[in-house]
Design a protein around this motif. Sequence first.
Motif, PDB file in Angstrom:
ATOM      1  N   LYS A   1       0.803  -1.225   0.000  1.00 44.53           N
ATOM      2  CA  LYS A   1       0.000   0.000   0.000  1.00 44.53           C
ATOM      3  C   LYS A   1       0.835   1.274   0.000  1.00 44.53           C
ATOM      4  O   LYS A   1       1.718   1.446  -0.816  1.00 44.53           O
ATOM      5  CB  LYS A   1      -0.989  -0.048   1.152  1.00 44.53           C
ATOM      6  N   ALA A   2       0.549   2.210   0.925  1.00 42.23           N
ATOM      7  CA  ALA A   2       1.234   3.510   0.955  1.00 42.23           C
ATOM      8  C   ALA A   2       2.733   3.341   1.184  1.00 42.23           C
ATOM      9  O   ALA A   2       3.541   4.078   0.607  1.00 42.23           O
ATOM     10  CB  ALA A   2       0.632   4.407   2.031  1.00 42.23           C
ATOM     11  N   LEU A   3       3.126   2.374   2.001  1.00 41.43           N
ATOM     12  CA  LEU A   3       4.555   2.121   2.207  1.00 41.43           C
ATOM     13  C   LEU A   3       5.215   1.768   0.884  1.00 41.43           C
ATOM     14  O   LEU A   3       6.301   2.255   0.569  1.00 41.43           O
ATOM     15  CB  LEU A   3       4.763   1.002   3.233  1.00 41.43           C
ATOM     16  N   GLY A   4       4.560   0.954   0.076  1.00 36.83           N
ATOM     17  CA  GLY A   4       5.100   0.568  -1.216  1.00 36.83           C
ATOM     18  C   GLY A   4       5.244   1.740  -2.168  1.00 36.83           C
ATOM     19  O   GLY A   4       6.237   1.851  -2.898  1.00 36.83           O
ATOM     20  N   VAL A   5       4.252   2.637  -2.194  1.00 33.86           N
ATOM     21  CA  VAL A   5       4.322   3.833  -3.037  1.00 33.86           C
ATOM     22  C   VAL A   5       5.527   4.665  -2.625  1.00 33.86           C
ATOM     23  O   VAL A   5       6.313   5.125  -3.463  1.00 33.86           O
ATOM     24  CB  VAL A   5       3.023   4.661  -2.933  1.00 33.86           C
ATOM     25  N   ASN A   6       5.695   4.859  -1.316  1.00 32.32           N
ATOM     26  CA  ASN A   6       6.795   5.686  -0.831  1.00 32.32           C
ATOM     27  C   ASN A   6       8.154   5.019  -1.051  1.00 32.32           C
ATOM     28  O   ASN A   6       9.133   5.699  -1.362  1.00 32.32           O
ATOM     29  CB  ASN A   6       6.585   6.024   0.643  1.00 32.32           C
ATOM     30  N   VAL A   7       8.233   3.713  -0.912  1.00 38.39           N
ATOM     31  CA  VAL A   7       9.482   2.994  -1.175  1.00 38.39           C
ATOM     32  C   VAL A   7       9.866   3.163  -2.643  1.00 38.39           C
ATOM     33  O   VAL A   7      11.019   3.464  -2.972  1.00 38.39           O
ATOM     34  CB  VAL A   7       9.361   1.495  -0.806  1.00 38.39           C
ATOM     35  N   ALA A   8       8.900   2.975  -3.554  1.00 38.71           N
ATOM     36  CA  ALA A   8       9.187   3.091  -4.985  1.00 38.71           C
ATOM     37  C   ALA A   8       9.658   4.495  -5.351  1.00 38.71           C
ATOM     38  O   ALA A   8      10.463   4.663  -6.264  1.00 38.71           O
ATOM     39  CB  ALA A   8       7.947   2.721  -5.802  1.00 38.71           C
ATOM     40  N   ALA A   9       9.182   5.520  -4.629  1.00 39.91           N
ATOM     41  CA  ALA A   9       9.555   6.897  -4.922  1.00 39.91           C
ATOM     42  C   ALA A   9      10.817   7.340  -4.196  1.00 39.91           C
ATOM     43  O   ALA A   9      11.373   8.377  -4.529  1.00 39.91           O
ATOM     44  CB  ALA A   9       8.406   7.834  -4.547  1.00 39.91           C
ATOM     45  N   SER A  10      11.302   6.555  -3.219  1.00 34.91           N
ATOM     46  CA  SER A  10      12.379   7.037  -2.356  1.00 34.91           C
ATOM     47  C   SER A  10      13.650   6.205  -2.367  1.00 34.91           C
ATOM     48  O   SER A  10      14.699   6.698  -1.953  1.00 34.91           O
ATOM     49  CB  SER A  10      11.884   7.087  -0.901  1.00 34.91           C
ATOM     50  N   VAL A  11      13.589   4.957  -2.793  1.00 34.08           N
ATOM     51  CA  VAL A  11      14.708   4.038  -2.622  1.00 34.08           C
ATOM     52  C   VAL A  11      15.231   3.587  -3.986  1.00 34.08           C
ATOM     53  O   VAL A  11      14.444   3.307  -4.890  1.00 34.08           O
ATOM     54  CB  VAL A  11      14.252   2.817  -1.777  1.00 34.08           C
ATOM     55  N   SER A  12      16.558   3.516  -4.110  1.00 33.78           N
ATOM     56  CA  SER A  12      17.189   3.085  -5.361  1.00 33.78           C
ATOM     57  C   SER A  12      18.253   2.023  -5.084  1.00 33.78           C
ATOM     58  O   SER A  12      18.719   1.880  -3.947  1.00 33.78           O
ATOM     59  CB  SER A  12      17.853   4.266  -6.066  1.00 33.78           C
ATOM     60  N   VAL A  13      18.669   1.343  -6.132  1.00 34.91           N
ATOM     61  CA  VAL A  13      19.698   0.307  -6.036  1.00 34.91           C
ATOM     62  C   VAL A  13      20.970   0.885  -5.417  1.00 34.91           C
ATOM     63  O   VAL A  13      21.385   1.994  -5.740  1.00 34.91           O
ATOM     64  CB  VAL A  13      20.013  -0.280  -7.426  1.00 34.91           C
TER      65      VAL A  13
END
Length: 163
Positions: free
Chosen positions: A60-72
Motif C-alpha cells: 500500500k502507501a509504504l510501497g508507493v513511498n518505497v518506490a519513490a524514495s529508494v534506489s539500487v
Amino acid sequence: MHNDTMVTLVGLVATEPVYGGSAYGGAARFRLAVTPRRWDREKETWFDGHTSYYTVWAPKALGVNVAASVSVGEPVLVRGRLKVKEDNYDGRRGSSVEIDAVAVGHDLARGTSDFRRVTPGRPGAGESGAFGWPEGGGTPPEPGARAAVLPGPVPEPVPVPPF
C-alpha cells in the motif's frame, strides 16, 4: 498475529523497487542484500561474510513511498515479518526468504536523507491529495521516480568507519 517472527535487517538495495497493483491492493517489491562484516583480530582488518538476499514486500502507501524514495545501492533498514517459503523448481526443491515490511528507511549511519511528509487529502490540505498525489486523484509516481529536491544547502555527509 501473535506468532509472527519480526526481524530488522540492515543492508543494501539490490534491485530497483517495482510497484504493482493487484486485487488486494498495491505493493512494491525489491531485493535486499545483507552482508555481515567481521573484525579479524589476527590480521587486524575487516572482512565480509556471506551475503544473504531477501525479497522485501512493501504494501500500500509504504510501497508507493518505497518506490519513490529508494534506489539500487542505497543502505536501508527493513522491519517486517519473516517468511520462509519452500518451493519446487523443475523438480528441484528450494527455499526463499521474504520480508513483509512494516517499515523501510535509509540507514542514516551511512549517509543523509531528505524526509518529506505525505499527508492524506482533506479539505484545505493544499496542493497534495491522497499519498501526496495531485488533488482530484492523479496518478502514483513512476517506479524509481524521485521527489523534487527542496532548495537550500545540502549538508556535508559525515564519514563513517566501516562496520
